[in-house]
Design a protein around this motif. Structure first.
Motif, PDB file in Angstrom:
ATOM      1  N   PHE A   1       0.853  -1.175   0.000  1.00  0.00           N
ATOM      2  CA  PHE A   1       0.000   0.000   0.000  1.00  0.00           C
ATOM      3  C   PHE A   1       0.895   1.234   0.000  1.00  0.00           C
ATOM      4  O   PHE A   1       2.090   1.136   0.280  1.00  0.00           O
ATOM      5  CB  PHE A   1      -0.889   0.020   1.251  1.00  0.00           C
ATOM      6  CG  PHE A   1      -1.964  -1.043   1.254  1.00  0.00           C
ATOM      7  CD1 PHE A   1      -1.655  -2.367   1.516  1.00  0.00           C
ATOM      8  CD2 PHE A   1      -3.294  -0.696   1.019  1.00  0.00           C
ATOM      9  CE1 PHE A   1      -2.634  -3.348   1.525  1.00  0.00           C
ATOM     10  CE2 PHE A   1      -4.284  -1.670   1.037  1.00  0.00           C
ATOM     11  CZ  PHE A   1      -3.948  -2.993   1.281  1.00  0.00           C
ATOM     12  N   ARG A   2       0.319   2.391  -0.287  1.00  0.00           N
ATOM     13  CA  ARG A   2       1.089   3.627  -0.224  1.00  0.00           C
ATOM     14  C   ARG A   2       0.216   4.756   0.288  1.00  0.00           C
ATOM     15  O   ARG A   2      -1.014   4.715   0.179  1.00  0.00           O
ATOM     16  CB  ARG A   2       1.676   3.978  -1.588  1.00  0.00           C
ATOM     17  CG  ARG A   2       0.655   4.294  -2.670  1.00  0.00           C
ATOM     18  CD  ARG A   2       1.352   4.439  -4.024  1.00  0.00           C
ATOM     19  NE  ARG A   2       0.410   4.808  -5.083  1.00  0.00           N
ATOM     20  CZ  ARG A   2       0.747   4.890  -6.364  1.00  0.00           C
ATOM     21  NH1 ARG A   2       1.992   4.615  -6.750  1.00  0.00           N
ATOM     22  NH2 ARG A   2      -0.164   5.227  -7.261  1.00  0.00           N
ATOM     23  N   GLN A   3       0.881   5.765   0.837  1.00  0.00           N
ATOM     24  CA  GLN A   3       0.159   6.877   1.432  1.00  0.00           C
ATOM     25  C   GLN A   3       0.940   8.165   1.264  1.00  0.00           C
ATOM     26  O   GLN A   3       2.155   8.202   1.475  1.00  0.00           O
ATOM     27  CB  GLN A   3      -0.094   6.601   2.916  1.00  0.00           C
ATOM     28  CG  GLN A   3      -1.021   7.590   3.586  1.00  0.00           C
ATOM     29  CD  GLN A   3      -1.417   7.162   4.981  1.00  0.00           C
ATOM     30  OE1 GLN A   3      -0.731   6.344   5.622  1.00  0.00           O
ATOM     31  NE2 GLN A   3      -2.537   7.667   5.470  1.00  0.00           N
ATOM     32  N   THR A   4       0.220   9.220   0.894  1.00  0.00           N
ATOM     33  CA  THR A   4       0.777  10.565   0.844  1.00  0.00           C
ATOM     34  C   THR A   4       0.082  11.399   1.911  1.00  0.00           C
ATOM     35  O   THR A   4      -1.042  11.081   2.324  1.00  0.00           O
ATOM     36  CB  THR A   4       0.591  11.191  -0.536  1.00  0.00           C
ATOM     37  OG1 THR A   4      -0.804  11.135  -0.890  1.00  0.00           O
ATOM     38  CG2 THR A   4       1.393  10.447  -1.586  1.00  0.00           C
ATOM     39  N   PRO A   5       0.731  12.477   2.359  1.00  0.00           N
ATOM     40  CA  PRO A   5       0.148  13.294   3.437  1.00  0.00           C
ATOM     41  C   PRO A   5      -1.261  13.773   3.109  1.00  0.00           C
ATOM     42  O   PRO A   5      -1.526  14.268   2.007  1.00  0.00           O
ATOM     43  CB  PRO A   5       1.120  14.462   3.549  1.00  0.00           C
ATOM     44  CG  PRO A   5       2.424  13.907   3.081  1.00  0.00           C
ATOM     45  CD  PRO A   5       2.067  12.957   1.986  1.00  0.00           C
ATOM     46  N   GLY A   6      -2.160  13.600   4.048  1.00  0.00           N
ATOM     47  CA  GLY A   6      -3.524  14.077   3.885  1.00  0.00           C
ATOM     48  C   GLY A   6      -4.436  13.160   3.091  1.00  0.00           C
ATOM     49  O   GLY A   6      -5.607  13.493   2.874  1.00  0.00           O
ATOM     50  N   LYS A   7      -3.901  12.039   2.650  1.00  0.00           N
ATOM     51  CA  LYS A   7      -4.706  11.111   1.858  1.00  0.00           C
ATOM     52  C   LYS A   7      -4.811   9.747   2.538  1.00  0.00           C
ATOM     53  O   LYS A   7      -3.993   9.400   3.395  1.00  0.00           O
ATOM     54  CB  LYS A   7      -4.109  10.948   0.455  1.00  0.00           C
ATOM     55  CG  LYS A   7      -4.191  12.192  -0.405  1.00  0.00           C
ATOM     56  CD  LYS A   7      -3.789  11.890  -1.835  1.00  0.00           C
ATOM     57  CE  LYS A   7      -3.966  13.106  -2.724  1.00  0.00           C
ATOM     58  NZ  LYS A   7      -3.599  12.830  -4.135  1.00  0.00           N
ATOM     59  N   GLU A   8      -5.829   8.994   2.114  1.00  0.00           N
ATOM     60  CA  GLU A   8      -5.999   7.637   2.619  1.00  0.00           C
ATOM     61  C   GLU A   8      -4.879   6.744   2.104  1.00  0.00           C
ATOM     62  O   GLU A   8      -4.354   6.949   1.004  1.00  0.00           O
ATOM     63  CB  GLU A   8      -7.338   7.078   2.135  1.00  0.00           C
ATOM     64  CG  GLU A   8      -8.565   7.816   2.634  1.00  0.00           C
ATOM     65  CD  GLU A   8      -8.987   7.322   3.993  1.00  0.00           C
ATOM     66  OE1 GLU A   8      -9.450   8.136   4.799  1.00  0.00           O
ATOM     67  OE2 GLU A   8      -8.840   6.110   4.255  1.00  0.00           O
ATOM     68  N   ARG A   9      -4.551   5.730   2.904  1.00  0.00           N
ATOM     69  CA  ARG A   9      -3.595   4.735   2.439  1.00  0.00           C
ATOM     70  C   ARG A   9      -4.265   3.911   1.338  1.00  0.00           C
ATOM     71  O   ARG A   9      -5.363   3.388   1.529  1.00  0.00           O
ATOM     72  CB  ARG A   9      -3.176   3.839   3.607  1.00  0.00           C
ATOM     73  CG  ARG A   9      -1.979   2.973   3.327  1.00  0.00           C
ATOM     74  CD  ARG A   9      -1.486   2.292   4.583  1.00  0.00           C
ATOM     75  NE  ARG A   9      -1.027   3.255   5.582  1.00  0.00           N
ATOM     76  CZ  ARG A   9      -0.449   2.914   6.727  1.00  0.00           C
ATOM     77  NH1 ARG A   9      -0.248   1.635   7.005  1.00  0.00           N
ATOM     78  NH2 ARG A   9      -0.058   3.845   7.572  1.00  0.00           N
TER      79      ARG A   9
END
Length: 123
Positions: free
Chosen positions: A37-45
């Protein structure tokens, strides 16, 4: 239980490649389906890819299909994510996860998570 440690992240130019690794502890690694999985700031994983316990089945998010490849080596207790043709939008913290639900894209189906590794793609 299984403990997961990711490695291989870093800074790469657009169009380049990286290979992430996720090393698992415990004797039962080969029993688990594994996901990235991946995640950026302010977003859902968000889901990236998953591989079945045997390695015989894989599934990818549309955004990475044809560019990323998930694989595993049960003898080494390791799952990999080969990332080619990287784009700036691939910039994120990448997490590996272990679960027992076949081909799941849902975070809630993965009870075990690593700490994440940062991937940054420059334009």
């Amino acid at each position: 239980q299984v403990q997961l440690v990711e490695s291989g992240g870093g800074l790469v130019q657009a169009g380049g490649s990286l290979r992430l690794s996720c090393a698992a502890s415990g004797r039962t690694f080969s029993s688990y389906d594994m996901g990235w999985f991946r995640q950026t700031p302010g977003k859902e994983r968000e889901f990236v890819a998953t591989i079945s316990w045997s390695g015989g089945s894989t599934y990818y998010a549309d955004s990475v299909k044809g560019r990323f490849t998930i694989s595993r080596d049960n003898a080494k207790n390791t799952v990999y994510l080969q990332m080619n043709s990287l784009k700036p939008v691939d910039t994120a913290v990448y997490y590996c996860a272990a679960g027992l639900i076949f081909n799941s894209r849902s975070r809630s189906d993965y009870p075990y998570w690593g700490q994440g590794t940062q991937v940054t793609v420059s334009s």
